[in-house]
Design an enzyme around this catalytic site. Structure first.
Site, PDB file in Angstrom:
ATOM      1  N   ASN A  31       0.854  -1.186   0.000  1.00 51.21           N
ATOM      2  CA  ASN A  31       0.000   0.000   0.000  1.00 51.21           C
ATOM      3  C   ASN A  31       0.898   1.247   0.000  1.00 51.21           C
ATOM      4  OD1 ASN A  31      -1.411   2.271   1.065  1.00 51.21           O
ATOM      5  ND2 ASN A  31      -3.049   0.933   1.763  1.00 51.21           N
TER       6      ASN A  31
ATOM      7  N   HIS B 183       0.954   6.291   1.748  1.00 51.70           N
ATOM      8  CA  HIS B 183       1.690   7.270   2.555  1.00 51.70           C
ATOM      9  C   HIS B 183       2.905   7.861   1.846  1.00 51.70           C
ATOM     10  CE1 HIS B 183      -1.276   6.951   5.525  1.00 51.70           C
ATOM     11  NE2 HIS B 183      -1.157   5.639   5.545  1.00 51.70           N
TER      12      HIS B 183
ATOM     13  N   HIS C 289      -5.678   3.673  -1.627  1.00 55.15           N
ATOM     14  CA  HIS C 289      -6.972   4.017  -1.040  1.00 55.15           C
ATOM     15  C   HIS C 289      -7.309   5.451  -1.429  1.00 55.15           C
ATOM     16  CE1 HIS C 289      -9.461   4.288   2.987  1.00 55.15           C
ATOM     17  NE2 HIS C 289     -10.179   4.579   1.926  1.00 55.15           N
TER      18      HIS C 289
ATOM     19  N   THR D 201      -8.119   3.612   8.776  1.00 51.35           N
ATOM     20  CA  THR D 201      -9.343   2.806   8.798  1.00 51.35           C
ATOM     21  C   THR D 201      -9.406   2.052  10.122  1.00 51.35           C
ATOM     22  OG1 THR D 201      -8.987   2.581   6.440  1.00 51.35           O
ATOM     23  CG2 THR D 201     -10.710   1.217   7.399  1.00 51.35           C
TER      24      THR D 201
ATOM     25  N   HIS E  96      -3.492  -4.418   7.899  1.00 52.89           N
ATOM     26  CA  HIS E  96      -3.603  -3.206   8.720  1.00 52.89           C
ATOM     27  C   HIS E  96      -2.635  -3.247   9.891  1.00 52.89           C
ATOM     28  CE1 HIS E  96      -4.991   0.494  10.453  1.00 52.89           C
ATOM     29  NE2 HIS E  96      -5.596   0.716   9.295  1.00 52.89           N
TER      30      HIS E  96
HETATM   31  N1  PXP Z   1      -5.818  -3.194   4.224  1.00 56.14           N
HETATM   32  C1  PXP Z   1      -6.785  -2.253   4.250  1.00 56.14           C
HETATM   33  C2  PXP Z   1      -8.152  -2.643   3.845  1.00 56.14           C
HETATM   34  C3  PXP Z   1      -6.501  -0.920   4.626  1.00 56.14           C
HETATM   35  O1  PXP Z   1      -7.487   0.006   4.660  1.00 56.14           O
HETATM   36  C4  PXP Z   1      -5.174  -0.574   4.931  1.00 56.14           C
HETATM   37  C5  PXP Z   1      -4.847   0.838   5.275  1.00 56.14           C
HETATM   38  O2  PXP Z   1      -5.129   1.670   4.194  1.00 56.14           O
HETATM   39  C6  PXP Z   1      -4.197  -1.579   4.868  1.00 56.14           C
HETATM   40  C7  PXP Z   1      -4.548  -2.881   4.535  1.00 56.14           C
HETATM   41  C8  PXP Z   1      -2.763  -1.284   5.155  1.00 56.14           C
HETATM   42  O3  PXP Z   1      -2.597  -0.877   6.467  1.00 56.14           O
HETATM   43  P1  PXP Z   1      -1.206  -0.285   6.911  1.00 56.14           P
HETATM   44  O4  PXP Z   1      -0.943   0.936   6.089  1.00 56.14           O
HETATM   45  O5  PXP Z   1      -1.413   0.012   8.357  1.00 56.14           O
HETATM   46  O6  PXP Z   1      -0.179  -1.352   6.685  1.00 56.14           O
END
Ligand code: PXP
Length: 249
Positions: free
Chosen positions: A11, A14, A47, A105, A198
């Site tokens: 992801n 950031h 996202h 989230t 997450h």
């Molecule tokens: N999965 C989902 C559905 C999420 O909303 C997020 C955060 O955007 C993540 C995974 C990744 O979480 P993190 O950035 O804390 O690793």
């Protein structure tokens, strides 16, 4: 026991957060997607939030056009996002709850309560060719409802498990890990593909990576933070290695 390969979705939200802090063009999320690909990522997750605090509309095409990895678009169940996703046609869509004031989230989508809202999104996006997943708490009732509304995939929220580990709350962490295991096996039993994510870090990935039914992890914030010190490719590669090691023990 050697477990099946688990995909790693990176992801890159950031990277965009840092870019937006100055309103310019860098660091470039598309470049981050290429670096993640080169380091062994299997997919890129982005996202698009209602407030566009990180990923912006123009990033969708820029990131997907920069490399050929599948894109997993996380989005809230709003008409605006549905239209964007129908036009963009990402490989995958993950439906998430979204509160304007939250920093991230905070919990899973309560599909047991919101099935009437979520169901048409699952139908329309699936018919449009995207693989739809529902970001839910690790709860067997939520998994059952996900199946009932025809979602082929669920993503289990690992946030609580990670928080308990970080706080040194061993008993609570073990309970949360059990919930993840139970929900994952329930997903598999119902023919649903199970993902998880997450808050995951190097120190918390191993026990979840050893849950056999989980086919994909989506990890972002920690990797982008690590990238400051070691570079994004090294951070992604290390996470990839940790997942592989956990699954081959
Ligand atoms: N999965 C989902 C559905 C999420 O909303 C997020 C955060 O955007 C993540 C995974 C990744 O979480 P993190 O950035 O804390 O690793």
């Amino acid at each position: 026991m050697v477990l099946p390969y688990a995909r790693l979705g990176v992801n890159i939200d950031h990277v965009a957060t840092i870019r937006n802090a100055r309103g310019g063009a860098w660091p470039d999320p598309a470049r981050a997607a290429k670096a993640a690909r080169d380091a062994g990522a299997d997919g890129i997750t982005i996202h698009l939030r209602e407030d566009r605090r990180h990923i912006r509309d123009g990033d969708l095409e820029a990131v997907s056009g920069a490399m050929s990895l599948p894109i997993n678009l996380e989005m809230a169940t709003t008409d605006e996002m549905l239209k964007i996703a129908m036009d963009f046609k990402p490989h995958a869509v993950c439906l998430v709850p979204e509160k304007r004031e939250e920093r991230t989230t905070e919990g899973g989508l309560d599909v047991a309560r919101l099935h009437n809202v979520v169901s048409p999104f699952v139908r329309d996006l699936s018919e449009n060719g995207s693989r739809v997943s529902l970001f839910i708490e690790p709860d067997i009732v939520q998994v059952a409802v996900a199946e009932a509304i025809g979602a082929p995939v669920v993503e289990l929220h690992t946030g609580k498990y990670v928080e308990h580990v970080i706080a040194g709350e061993e008993k609570e962490a073990a309970l949360e890990l059990d919930r993840l295991k139970l929900a994952a096996s329930e997903g598999k039993r119902r023919g649903i593909e199970v993902h998880a994510g997450h808050g995951l870090t190097y120190d918390t990935i191993k026990p979840v990576a050893q849950i056999p039914e989980i086919a994909e992890f989506n990890i972002g914030h920690f990797l982008v933070g690590e990238a400051i010190f070691v570079g994004l490719e090294a951070a992604v590669r290390h996470m990839r290695d940790l997942i592989d090691e956990a699954r081959s023990e």
